[in-house]
Design a protein around this motif. Structure first.
Motif, mmCIF file in Angstrom:
data_model
loop_
_atom_site.group_PDB
_atom_site.id
_atom_site.type_symbol
_atom_site.label_atom_id
_atom_site.label_comp_id
_atom_site.label_asym_id
_atom_site.label_seq_id
_atom_site.Cartn_x
_atom_site.Cartn_y
_atom_site.Cartn_z
ATOM 1 N N VAL A 249 0.626 -1.154 0.031
ATOM 2 C CA VAL A 249 -0.150 0.630 0.032
ATOM 3 C C VAL A 249 0.984 1.424 -0.152
ATOM 4 O O VAL A 249 0.683 1.908 -0.857
ATOM 5 N N CYS B 60 2.491 2.036 -3.594
ATOM 6 C CA CYS B 60 1.669 2.089 -4.518
ATOM 7 C C CYS B 60 1.359 3.462 -4.610
ATOM 8 O O CYS B 60 1.313 4.349 -4.888
ATOM 9 N N ALA B 61 1.020 3.590 -2.901
ATOM 10 C CA ALA B 61 0.609 5.574 -3.127
ATOM 11 C C ALA B 61 2.109 6.367 -2.938
ATOM 12 O O ALA B 61 1.689 7.635 -3.541
ATOM 13 N N CYS C 194 -5.573 3.100 -3.958
ATOM 14 C CA CYS C 194 -3.920 1.790 -3.423
ATOM 15 C C CYS C 194 -4.491 0.322 -2.189
ATOM 16 O O CYS C 194 -4.018 -0.463 -2.203
#
Length: 104
Positions: free
Chosen positions: A40, A43-44, A103
């Motif tokens: 996560v 992705c962010a 995400c």
């Protein structure tokens, strides 16, 4: 006394404590995900180019600064069900909420 210390040394390694690196304990938003904190956070970070990604043990953080002041901070850490993302926000914008949600 030694017996107490030995028992504590045996019992504590199974416990995981994540210390967040921000002084303000207030959380503006919290999201749960079945994905790992690493997945996560990365992705962010890929979508929030003006944020700095840092790792501290199993936890990750994304920080956007306004000069020397932290304007927005996201903390990502493992949970029993995957991971949790927490927004600690001092900015006037949404702080990347829509990106992090994407995400999850």
């Amino acid at each position: 006394m030694r017996m107490i210390l030995m028992l504590a040394a045996i019992a504590l390694p199974g416990c995981t404590v994540v210390k967040h690196q921000i002084t303000d304990p207030n959380v503006a938003a919290r999201f749960d995900s079945a994905k790992s904190a690493d997945e996560v956070a990365r992705c962010a970070a890929a979508a929030l180019a003006d944020f700095k990604l840092e790792q501290a043990g199993p936890a990750w953080s994304l920080t956007r600064r306004d000069g020397i002041k932290t304007a927005v901070r996201w903390d990502f850490f493992p949970s029993n069900a995957g991971s949790q993302a927490e927004l600690r926000n001092g900015a006037t914008d949404e702080g990347g909420v829509s990106v992090v949600r994407g995400c999850l």
